[in-house]
Design a protein around this motif. Structure first.
Motif, short mmCIF file in Angstrom:
data_model
loop_
_atom_site.label_atom_id
_atom_site.label_comp_id
_atom_site.label_asym_id
_atom_site.label_seq_id
_atom_site.Cartn_x
_atom_site.Cartn_y
_atom_site.Cartn_z
N PRO A 106 1.16 -1.05 -0.23
CA PRO A 106 0.23 0.29 -0.17
C PRO A 106 0.56 0.46 0.28
N THR A 107 0.39 2.15 -0.46
CA THR A 107 0.79 3.53 -0.92
C THR A 107 0.01 4.48 0.54
N ALA A 108 0.95 5.33 1.11
CA ALA A 108 0.17 6.39 1.56
C ALA A 108 0.15 7.96 1.40
N ASP A 109 0.67 8.12 0.12
CA ASP A 109 1.29 9.36 -0.51
C ASP A 109 -0.13 10.04 -0.70
N ASP A 110 0.19 11.47 -1.12
CA ASP A 110 -0.74 12.71 -1.42
C ASP A 110 -1.05 12.51 -2.56
N THR A 113 -4.84 13.91 -2.94
CA THR A 113 -5.00 14.93 -1.87
C THR A 113 -5.66 16.24 -2.00
N SER A 176 -8.85 8.98 4.12
CA SER A 176 -7.73 9.51 4.51
C SER A 176 -8.16 7.21 4.89
N GLU A 177 -6.99 6.79 3.50
CA GLU A 177 -7.08 5.40 3.53
C GLU A 177 -5.63 5.48 2.60
N TYR A 178 -5.26 4.43 2.31
CA TYR A 178 -4.20 2.95 1.42
C TYR A 178 -4.68 3.45 0.67
N ARG A 179 -3.67 3.27 -0.61
CA ARG A 179 -4.13 2.74 -2.28
C ARG A 179 -3.83 2.04 -2.77
#
Length: 258
Positions: A106-110, A113, A176-179
């Protein structure tokens, strides 16, 4: 006659977004495939004097659906935003049964956003909205993520369409989730035999669910929409990797309109 010319003179003002895409493709002798109903797409303002690609993008910008190239023939495909919403899973993969090739990354990048949005109608007014509180808000970290502003000018038919459009863009931009940029399947593995007819036929926007994910990611099933594909096929290899985005904003069965 003047009656027949009036829609053209008015730039086809009031035409629905998917209807405009269909007409534009027909004018260029390009095949068009619609997933969903044109009646669910918003009314557009006068068509601009612009390039073919820019005009297609203007339709997608207003409806917030997905434009893509069709695989079966030369042409353009479009999946409406309403059709993306309220889906049941097209593919359910069991992580514990080793259905996936490799591990989930997973990635929590922006990258997607957007918590401060201004939408402007071409030749009209604007509507602005922001998320004022919460983990994805404009507040300074750690209370929020800071300001991620985004401005978009759309070919909407009326200024009244702008508030709901801006609100929807804020909803999608503050998830507010992983992609998961790479959910991979190796079609040569025994573990995918029951999904052999489903995985290759997946298309843009389909709902994918991964059940029994590893405990260090989350306990609930991972729910994502397919946003793109990479396929490798040769004499020894057949892999399909799916680039996805969180499904949660699209989960509601009663989507907003504008």
């Amino acid at each position: 006659t003047l009656v027949n010319l009036s829609p053209i003179v008015n730039g086809y003002a009031g035409a629905l977004a998917a209807t405009r895409i269909s007409r534009l493709c027909a004018s260029q002798n390009i095949g068009f495939t619609l997933t969903g109903s044109a009646s669910d797409t918003p009314a557009m303002g006068p068509q601009a004097d612009s390039t073919f690609v820019s005009l297609l993008q203007a339709c997608a910008d207003l409806d917030r659906g997905q434009l893509f190239e069709t695989r079966s023939s030369f042409g353009i495909g479009y999946r409406t935003r309403v059709n993306l919403q309220g889906q049941t899973p097209v593919l359910t993969a069991d992580y514990r049964a080793a259905t996936l090739a490799g591990s989930l990354q997973p990635t929590a990048d922006d990258q997607f956003t957007r918590n401060q949005i201004t939408v402007t109608r071409q030749g009209g007014t604007s509507s602005a909205v922001q998320l004022a509180s919460g983990t994805m808000s404009v507040l300074t970290p750690p209370l929020g993520v800071g300001v991620y502003s985004y401005n978009l000018t759309v070919d909407a038919f009326s200024d009244t369409q702008l508030p709901n459009l801006a609100a929807w863009m804020l909803t999608v931009g503050t998830v507010s989730e992983y992609r998961y940029p790479g959910i991979e399947f190796d079609m040569a593995r025994q573990e995918v035999r029951n999904l052999f007819g489903i995985i290759p036929s997946l298309d843009i926007g389909d709902y994918i669910q991964v059940v029994n994910p590893p405990f260090f990611l989350q306990s609930l099933p991972i729910a994502q929409l397919a946003w793109g594909f990479t396929e490798t096929l040769n004499a020894y290899t057949w892999t399909i990797t799916i680039n996805t985005v969180p499904e949660s904003p699209y989960a509601q069965g009663n989507p907003p309109t504008w």
